[in-house]
Enzyme design. Structure first.
Site, PDB file in Angstrom:
ATOM      1  N   TYR A  42      14.082 -43.929 -20.993  1.00  0.00           N
ATOM      2  CA  TYR A  42      12.657 -43.919 -21.050  1.00  0.00           C
ATOM      3  C   TYR A  42      12.258 -45.663 -20.632  1.00  0.00           C
ATOM      4  CZ  TYR A  42      13.113 -40.116 -24.175  1.00  0.00           C
ATOM      5  OH  TYR A  42      13.408 -38.713 -24.677  1.00  0.00           O
ATOM      6  N   GLN A  64      12.663 -46.185 -27.138  1.00  0.00           N
ATOM      7  CA  GLN A  64      13.440 -45.285 -28.035  1.00  0.00           C
ATOM      8  C   GLN A  64      14.877 -44.829 -27.280  1.00  0.00           C
ATOM      9  OE1 GLN A  64      12.587 -40.992 -29.521  1.00  0.00           O
ATOM     10  NE2 GLN A  64      11.941 -42.430 -31.007  1.00  0.00           N
ATOM     11  N   GLU A  92       5.205 -45.738 -23.554  1.00  0.00           N
ATOM     12  CA  GLU A  92       6.070 -46.728 -23.645  1.00  0.00           C
ATOM     13  C   GLU A  92       5.436 -47.925 -22.778  1.00  0.00           C
ATOM     14  OE1 GLU A  92       8.688 -43.527 -24.639  1.00  0.00           O
ATOM     15  OE2 GLU A  92       6.960 -43.816 -23.083  1.00  0.00           O
ATOM     16  N   HIS A 120      18.652 -38.229 -21.795  1.00  0.00           N
ATOM     17  CA  HIS A 120      18.980 -39.331 -23.161  1.00  0.00           C
ATOM     18  C   HIS A 120      20.214 -39.899 -23.055  1.00  0.00           C
ATOM     19  CE1 HIS A 120      16.019 -36.239 -24.605  1.00  0.00           C
ATOM     20  NE2 HIS A 120      15.651 -37.440 -25.575  1.00  0.00           N
TER      21      HIS A 120
END
Length: 803
Positions: free
Chosen positions: A550, A546, A524, A591
């Site tokens: 992140y 994504q 990243e 997530h």
């Protein structure tokens, strides 16, 4: 000692060239020595200098061509002067923090010394040509922070070479002929940013020439604590290319070996420029005559033997000896050069200091006069005289001293109808505006090209407009975008082959090619760096993180480099990068976070946009692409499979920045929210209506900027109650929104109940549907909080629900 009798006959090592280099090396050393004395004498606040690195930087500059880029280290003063990208008056102006951009064009006094940048943007905000000047990206102090963008600057050369559609953009590239010169100290190569970038450079095969100035220490920590095998070139040997595998080329050279340095950089640059092979030049045996910085002395941690060794191998002394042994000049000639260099630096220091003091003298004199007038006419003249006397005897008074004196004097004049009071007030108001420009301006674009000036273009629908899943709408949008603008490039993990994890780019790599829509490794930090570098060179990259969680991998690069670039160069440079990610609700701890508070507190200088659906997201992309500022756009994870109508003007409609939208009108309570919470709040609104409660729901749409027209307070004037709801941690974005509305918009004057926030729990969300329900605000949570506000004001009509 190298002795080469024929070297004077070569093209690069003429007498004129050698003696020019010796003059620059001597000037640079004097600048370091005098600069340190200026700090120690109190004229400057801090100093960090490039002494000991003069010779390798002169050699690197010899290989640097117009249009190349330097993404460097805060010890590159010799490099910059050799490129004619810095003069010594500017060097000292930055040391003193001179705020006049003409005197200090690199940062207008906003950065400590040794942070250099040329000005890519003209006075109207438009790009200047980058191909006919030496380019230096605005330096940053965080160690290795300059490296991720170096990868992107070099990657842009690859795109300009390999994509024929870009060959006409000659303001930015001559078909990818430009090298990016990265520079870094050896200790900073321990940072993950460096390793990630070097690995990515080997994968991508880009013209990145990375110089490591190896002086054996990271402040006081020696190399054996820093690097495997005590050598970055040995540690990176696994990346070395060979006849079977691509990779990087590695050179080693001594910092005091002038001929070898010249030869090494010529070979390295040729390889980079012609073949686009990344190169590491490990410059060894660098000395540091004054230690790390003005904050301390290297005698505290270096042994006497080490200090003696550094003295003997000082590159300037070695260079002097080599010149004498090879007959380029006599001892008297070199002594004259050294004396002239010392005089040049002395004069530059005097000029810079005189200019700096002169720039503040007018304010100082005016305040002194106003204070004297107050002394002569005020009943508190004696107290004001003490203030004036203190200012008069302040050593090298700064702007803050004049402002502070004026403000203190006004405390004694606040009950007097005194012309001196009016004079001080008028001066303070003018000084406030001038100092805002000096110190607080240019966080975002101030030009007509700002995305804030992009007018709203509503989405247009026909009776026949299709209903599509959100991800199909994004596919349609990106297809139209890539068709109309060859500057646009998308990259990120899984963006290419499968068209991103939520299919927004599905099928587009096959249509537009892998130069336009590109998969990357899981990295990243350098994904963001690639985007920054490309955006700095006239391209319009959209880079993908994504999942929103992140973002922390790349946060240092985003906050230290991207968010500060325009500010730290006072609009001398820009990088209109778009960072695309997706967030809010999914599954579990890693997530489904919504770390908005962390982003809001880190990314001032980047527009943070939070569309509730894919249509609004497309409108925001159009707006950002018409502007010149960077943006972070967070799409709703749970929106890709929801149906939306496809606008007929998908490629041209624009959602304005900082303009909330009322998505449900009401009269009882205002609920301010964004993103996925809009759907949750709207569901609660339907249930509340059945109980006789009518809420107004406002989607703020963008958090940076936030409600620039102060429209939310108008809703609160009607409802007299407000809730700020989101999925962030307590005290995050909900508290931010409350402060913006209740304090900045003075909404407290219209409230009949305390303002309330509704946020997630203080932990990361637990896994599963139950985990989501009990971790983040639910429809029932919204309902209950609204109901409690109404129950407080009308308990007879709205009795307690749970007692």
């Amino acid at each position: 000692m190298i002795v080469n009798e024929s070297v004077s006959e070569t093209d690069l090592l003429t007498r004129d060239k050698v003696l020019r280099d010796y003059r620059l090396a001597s000037e640079s050393r004097q600048a370091s020595l005098i600069g340190r004395r200026e700090v120690m004498g109190g004229r400057a606040k801090f100093g960090i200098f490039g002494d000991g690195k003069e010779l390798p930087q002169l050699a690197a500059a010899t290989a640097f061509a117009a249009g190349d880029f330097r993404s460097g280290y805060y010890r590159d003063q010799t490099f910059m002067v050799a490129l004619d990208a810095l003069n010594w008056v500017e060097f000292f102006a930055q040391l003193y923090a001179h705020t006049d951009v003409k005197a200090e064009p690199h940062s207008a006094g906003r950065q400590m010394n040794a942070h250099y940048a040329n000005r890519w943007i003209d006075e109207t905000g438009q790009w200047r040509s980058q191909t006919d000047v030496p380019n230096s990206v605005g330096d940053i102090a965080p160690t290795a922070g300059q490296i991720p963008r170096a990868l992107g600057l070099a990657y842009a050369s690859k795109l300009y070479r390999q994509n024929p559609e870009l060959h006409s953009m000659t303001m930015f590239s001559h078909q990818g002929n430009e090298i990016t010169f990265g520079t870094i100290g050896d200790a900073s190569t321990s940072q993950g940013m460096f390793w990630e970038a070097m690995n990515a450079a080997g994968v991508l095969q880009v013209p990145l020439l990375m110089s490591v100035w190896d002086d054996g220490y990271g402040i006081s920590v020696p190399i054996e604590y820093q690097t495997t095998k005590g050598s970055i070139s040995k540690a990176l040997a696994g990346l070395q290319r060979d006849e079977n595998d691509k990779g990087i080329e590695i050179f080693t050279v001594k910092a005091w070996d002038y001929v070898a340095l010249i030869e090494t950089y010529q070979k390295a640059a040729q390889l980079c420029r012609e073949e686009h092979v990344p190169v590491l030049v490990h410059v060894q045996e660098v000395t540091q005559p004054q230690g790390h910085s003005t904050s301390g002395s290297h005698e505290r941690y270096k042994s006497k033997d080490r200090l003696k060794w550094e003295h003997e191998l000082d590159c300037n002394q070695q260079f002097r000896q080599w010149i004498l042994e090879n007959g380029f000049a006599s001892d008297d000639e070199l002594t004259q050069i050294e004396r002239a260099a010392a005089q040049t630096i002395k004069q530059a220091r005097q000029t810079a200091w005189a200019n700096y003091i002169s720039s503040m003298k007018g304010d100082y004199d005016e305040v002194m006069g106003l204070l004297q007038a107050a002394i002569d006419t005020s009943s508190n003249g004696q107290s004001i005289a003490q203030i004036r006397n203190q200012l008069q005897h302040t050593y090298s008074p700064l702007r803050r001293d004049a402002v502070a004196a004026a403000r203190r004097a006004l405390r004694y004049l606040n009950r007097e109808n005194n012309p001196a009071r009016q004079g001080l007030l008028a001066w303070l108001e003018r000084a406030k505006l001038e100092n805002e420009d000096r110190f607080n301006s240019h966080l975002y674009s101030p030009f007509a090209s700002s995305p804030m000036n992009v007018a709203a273009v509503p989405a247009r629908y026909e009776e026949t407009s299709q209903m599509l899943d959100g991800y199909l709408l994004m596919q349609r949008y990106f297809d139209t975008l890539f068709a109309r603008d060859p500057r646009v490039v998308a990259l990120g993990e899984d963006v290419g082959k499968i068209g991103d994890v939520n299919q927004g780019f599905a099928g587009l790599q096959e249509k537009y090619g892998d130069l336009r829509i590109t998969d990357t490794g899981i990295r990243e930090t350098t994904i963001i760096g690639q985007g920054i570098g490309m955006a700095m060179r006239g391209l319009r990259p959209i880079v993908e993180i994504q999942y929103f969680d992140y973002i922390f991998y790349a946060l240092a690069t985003l906050t230290d480099d991207l968010a500060t670039l325009r500010y730290r160069t006072k609009s001398g440079q820009m990088a209109p990068l778009i960072v695309r990610t997706r967030g809010h609700r999914l599954e579990g701890i890693w997530h489904s976070g919504s770390p908005m508070g962390a982003v809001l507190n880190s990314l001032r200088g980047v527009h943070v946009l939070v569309p509730r659906n894919m249509t609004q997201a497309a409108g925001f992309y159009n707006t950002l692409l018409k502007g010149d500022d960077p943006g972070l756009l967070i799409e709703c994870l749970n929106g890709y499979r929801l149906k939306e109508r496809l606008p007929e003007n998908l490629d041209e409609f624009c959602v304005p920045l900082g303009v909330p939208e009322i998505i449900r009108e009401g009269s009882d309570v205002t609920v301010v929210t964004y993103g996925s919470m809009c759907r949750i709040v709207l569901e609660a609104a339907e249930q509340l209506e059945a109980m006789g409660i009518n809420i107004e729901v406002i989607d703020v749409q963008s958090l940076l900027p936030f409600d620039v027209h102060h429209s939310i307070v108008e809703s609160i004037q009607k409802t007299n109650r407000v809730i700020f709801a989101d999925e962030d941690f307590p005290g995050g974005a909900s508290a931010y929104m409350m402060q913006k509305v209740v304090e900045e918009q003075n909404a407290y004057r219209w409230l009949d109940s305390p303002p309330r926030t509704l946020s997630a729990q203080a932990h990361r969300p637990a896994y599963g549907s139950d985990g989501d329900y009990f971790s983040k605000p639910s429809t029932e949570d919204v309902f209950d909080l609204v109901y409690s506000l109404m129950q407080e004001c009308d308990p007879a009509r709205f009795p307690e629900l749970y007692s």
